[in-house]
Design a protein around this motif. Structure first.
Motif, PDB file in Angstrom:
ATOM      1  N   LYS A 105       0.817  -1.211   0.000  1.00 29.72           N
ATOM      2  CA  LYS A 105       0.000   0.000   0.000  1.00 29.72           C
ATOM      3  C   LYS A 105       0.850   1.260   0.000  1.00 29.72           C
ATOM      4  O   LYS A 105       0.317   2.374   0.018  1.00 29.72           O
ATOM      5  CB  LYS A 105      -0.927   0.008   1.219  1.00 29.72           C
ATOM      6  CG  LYS A 105      -1.961  -1.102   1.221  1.00 29.72           C
ATOM      7  CD  LYS A 105      -2.870  -0.992   2.440  1.00 29.72           C
ATOM      8  CE  LYS A 105      -3.942  -2.071   2.419  1.00 29.72           C
ATOM      9  NZ  LYS A 105      -4.842  -1.980   3.605  1.00 29.72           N
ATOM     10  N   ASN A 106       2.179   1.083   0.013  1.00 25.98           N
ATOM     11  CA  ASN A 106       3.083   2.238   0.057  1.00 25.98           C
ATOM     12  C   ASN A 106       2.711   3.184   1.185  1.00 25.98           C
ATOM     13  O   ASN A 106       2.623   4.406   1.009  1.00 25.98           O
ATOM     14  CB  ASN A 106       3.067   2.984  -1.283  1.00 25.98           C
ATOM     15  CG  ASN A 106       3.585   2.132  -2.416  1.00 25.98           C
ATOM     16  OD1 ASN A 106       4.638   1.516  -2.307  1.00 25.98           O
ATOM     17  ND2 ASN A 106       2.845   2.062  -3.499  1.00 25.98           N
ATOM     18  N   THR A 107       2.480   2.614   2.351  1.00 29.95           N
ATOM     19  CA  THR A 107       2.041   3.402   3.492  1.00 29.95           C
ATOM     20  C   THR A 107       2.851   3.047   4.729  1.00 29.95           C
ATOM     21  O   THR A 107       3.123   1.877   4.991  1.00 29.95           O
ATOM     22  CB  THR A 107       0.542   3.170   3.773  1.00 29.95           C
ATOM     23  OG1 THR A 107      -0.212   3.497   2.598  1.00 29.95           O
ATOM     24  CG2 THR A 107       0.066   4.046   4.918  1.00 29.95           C
ATOM     25  N   LEU A 108       3.216   4.079   5.452  1.00 29.17           N
ATOM     26  CA  LEU A 108       3.927   3.953   6.718  1.00 29.17           C
ATOM     27  C   LEU A 108       2.948   4.297   7.839  1.00 29.17           C
ATOM     28  O   LEU A 108       2.113   5.192   7.679  1.00 29.17           O
ATOM     29  CB  LEU A 108       5.121   4.904   6.742  1.00 29.17           C
ATOM     30  CG  LEU A 108       5.978   4.932   7.994  1.00 29.17           C
ATOM     31  CD1 LEU A 108       6.822   3.652   8.088  1.00 29.17           C
ATOM     32  CD2 LEU A 108       6.895   6.156   7.987  1.00 29.17           C
ATOM     33  N   TYR A 109       3.061   3.592   8.964  1.00 27.70           N
ATOM     34  CA  TYR A 109       2.160   3.825  10.083  1.00 27.70           C
ATOM     35  C   TYR A 109       2.943   4.089  11.367  1.00 27.70           C
ATOM     36  O   TYR A 109       4.086   3.676  11.521  1.00 27.70           O
ATOM     37  CB  TYR A 109       1.268   2.599  10.316  1.00 27.70           C
ATOM     38  CG  TYR A 109       0.426   2.201   9.134  1.00 27.70           C
ATOM     39  CD1 TYR A 109       0.821   1.160   8.299  1.00 27.70           C
ATOM     40  CD2 TYR A 109      -0.753   2.873   8.848  1.00 27.70           C
ATOM     41  CE1 TYR A 109       0.048   0.788   7.206  1.00 27.70           C
ATOM     42  CE2 TYR A 109      -1.536   2.510   7.758  1.00 27.70           C
ATOM     43  CZ  TYR A 109      -1.124   1.468   6.940  1.00 27.70           C
ATOM     44  OH  TYR A 109      -1.885   1.116   5.863  1.00 27.70           O
TER      45      TYR A 109
END
Length: 120
Positions: A75-79
């Protein structure tokens, strides 16, 4: 240059939780280190959590056991999951990515920040 976009900030009471997200608009930073830093009013920016390209994580001492950094490469997402928040966690939180051999303050890909406010 693709700029990451942070979201998820807000106002919570002491002991509350927030999850910050950092979307990278389809650009894959899987080869880079990615991380979160924060800056409180009148204070210098500090690195909060970093995740290296191999998945190893590094945390600021004061957030260990409360914050968890993770990323979803699909998802090319950092959390950043933040639990048991304290007033001293208040600040603008920034997402950034860059070569692991460069200090986070020099990473070229950084967002504009999302505000976190913790009230007692």
């Amino acid at each position: 240059q693709v700029r990451p976009v942070e979201s998820g900030g807000g106002s919570v009471e002491v002991g509350g939780s927030l999850r910050l997200s950092c979307a990278t608009s389809g650009y894959t930073y899987s080869r880079f280190c990615m991380g979160w830093s924060r800056q409180a009013s009148g204070k210098e920016r500090e690195a909060v959590a970093t995740i290296e390209s191999d998945g190893r994580t590094i945390y600021l001492d004061s957030v260990k056991g409360r914050f968890t950094i993770s990323k979803d490469n699909a998802k090319n997402t950092l959390y950043l999951q933040m639990n048991n928040l304290k007033p001293e966690d208040t600040g603008m939180y920034y997402c950034a990515a860059g070569p692991c051999y460069v200090d986070y303050r020099g990473w070229p890909y950084r967002g504009q920040g999302t505000q976190v406010t913790v009230s007692s």
